[in-house]
Scaffold this active site. Structure first.
Site, PDB file in Angstrom:
ATOM      1  N   GLY A 209       0.787  -1.379  -0.027  1.00 16.41           N
ATOM      2  CA  GLY A 209       0.089   0.152   0.032  1.00 16.41           C
ATOM      3  C   GLY A 209       0.775   1.258   0.058  1.00 16.41           C
ATOM      4  N   ASN A 210       0.060   2.275   0.286  1.00 17.88           N
ATOM      5  CA  ASN A 210       0.997   3.517   0.553  1.00 17.88           C
ATOM      6  C   ASN A 210       0.394   4.535   1.684  1.00 17.88           C
ATOM      7  OD1 ASN A 210      -0.948   5.595  -0.695  1.00 17.88           O
ATOM      8  ND2 ASN A 210      -0.637   4.070  -2.445  1.00 17.88           N
ATOM      9  N   PHE A 211       1.071   5.631   1.909  1.00 21.69           N
ATOM     10  CA  PHE A 211       0.581   6.364   2.867  1.00 21.69           C
ATOM     11  C   PHE A 211      -0.446   7.428   2.786  1.00 21.69           C
ATOM     12  CE2 PHE A 211       5.251   5.577   3.931  1.00 21.69           C
ATOM     13  CZ  PHE A 211       5.013   4.773   4.813  1.00 21.69           C
TER      14      PHE A 211
END
Ligand code: CTP
Length: 398
Positions: A209-211
């Site tokens: 995923g990412n932030f």
């Protein structure tokens, strides 16, 4: 001139003028509005709920709860583009002035985030009483619009001020307001926004995923909805939700789910803003069981996700506005311009991770808006809400 597409919550209170409200509803609908009626208990002694529900084609709401079910006054207050209280009795007027909330009408009034119009109706002496005039003054100061009372025969038999304005005049008053108003410039328009991260599953317990938190995209969706657009928000995994219940929320997890949801909604949309931080790659295979740490290294094979913005750019028609985002860490403007051209967007909103206060998670952003003709609009560091307002205002004035 009409009320096309305007949603009106009509509050009817206990005054003899309530007998005119089925006619008022008819005329509002004829002018293009959708009307939901809320009656106080006393209003139902002057006008039948059956008549009002028949003409409005919606059930008439009376109480905060009906049996076991709860009438969601917040949703109704936020559903409405306008709240009209007609007739407004001296009693309800006093409640509005003091924030009293002992019935559904009061609760909807306090929840309404739209313009409120009040058409008072009472006998002449009541109308001229200092307390009534004080209450009128108070609710005007709150920003409510008072539809002037008419002069003529009153229920007491006296002739004087205090009659509710005629339904025709009330409708004309609203039409006048909405034709001058630029507060809903996107009324009747459809918008699509993507926001948040995507999660690409690796095994039953892990993902790539990412932030991204989705805050910027959610702020854009809220702003479009506030301007009257019918908004679909395709939102990746985040705990943040839009406040406006009118926004159609579609929760997705992976890039391919986001692609399907955006592709489906896009055709009918006038404005599309792809603010999501979409994963570019996904694991080629999703392990059915948890991956064990048997070896000292683990190799993952990833395959490319479809580029949603590029796909929408390839099918977009001339009358559709398509906006993409670009998050860059170096050579920002050059990379953002390449994305603008390659993905056939009309605008790219560029954030640079080198700018303090920009990017994921925070409540602020600092962006530049790039256009195909080479124009660049640089915005200062602003809250994400103000950035959303500035982006949409820029697109609309263009
Ligand atoms: N985007 C998309 N689908 C993808 C990847 C990106 O729709 N599979 C959209 C984003 O929502 C954003 C724009 O494309 O509006 C640019 O995203 P960004 O991550 O900055 O760029 P990428 O195209 O992924 O390129 P790179 O990661 O190489 O910078």
């Amino acid at each position: 001139m009409s009320l096309k597409g305007i949603k009106i919550a009509l509050g009817v209170t206990g005054s003899i003028a309530a007998y005119k409200t089925p006619q008022l509803v008819r005329q509002l609908i004829k002018a293009g509005a959708e009307v939901k009626v809320i009656c106080t208990e006393t209003a139902t002694k002057f006008v039948s709920s059956l008549a009002l529900s028949t003409v409005s084609k919606h059930p008439v709401l009376n109480n905060i709860s009906d049996g076991d079910s709860w009438n969601n006054h917040v949703a109704l207050g936020r559903w409405a583009d306008a709240m009209l209280i007609a007739p407004c009795s001296a009693n309800t007027l006093a409640k509005l002035a003091h924030g009293l909330c002992d019935n559904l009408l009061g609760a909807v009034y306090l929840s309404a985030v739209c313009p409120v119009f009040v058409a008072p109706a009472m006998d002449e002496d009541m109308w001229h009483h200092k307390s009534t005039q004080h209450n009128i003054h108070t609710i005007s100061r709150y920003g409510n619009r008072i539809i002037p009372v008419a002069f003529g025969e009153l229920a007491s038999g006296l002739i004087g001020d205090g009659r509710m304005a005629e339904p025709d005049d009330i409708v004309q008053y609203l039409i006048g307001f909405f034709s001058q108003s630029d507060s809903l410039p996107l009324l009747g328009k459809k918008a699509l926004v993507s926001a948040g991260p995507t999660y690409e599953r690796l095994d039953p317990v892990r993902f790539i995923g990412n932030f991204s938190t989705g805050k910027m995209g959610i702020a854009l969706a809220e702003n479009l909805a506030q301007k009257g657009a019918d908004v679909t928000l395709v939102l990746g995994p985040t705990h943040i939700r839009p406040q406006n219940p009118a926004i159609h929320l579609q929760l997705v997890e992976s890039a391919s789910e986001m692609y399907d949801a955006c592709n489906k909604a896009f055709t009918h949309c006038d404005i599309t803003i792809m603010a999501a931080a979409v994963a570019d790659f996904r694991p080629k295979e999703i392990a059915t069981d948890k991956i064990k740490k048997t070896d000292t290294t683990l190799e993952l094979t990833l395959e490319k996700n479809k580029d949603i913005l590029a796909h929408l750019g390839s099918i977009k028609k001339n009358n559709q506005i398509l906006v993409g985002f670009a998050l860059e860490t170096n050579n920002e403007k050059k990379h953002a311009h390449q994305k603008l051209v390659q993905k056939n967007a009309d605008y790219i909103v560029l954030n640079s991770l080198r700018d303090e206060g920009a990017g994921f998670g925070g409540d602020t952003n600092k962006v530049s808006i790039l256009q195909k003709d080479g124009q660049i609009k640089e915005l200062p560091l602003l809250s994400k809400t103000a950035t959303a307002e500035a982006i949409i205002a820029y697109i609309l004035q263009d």
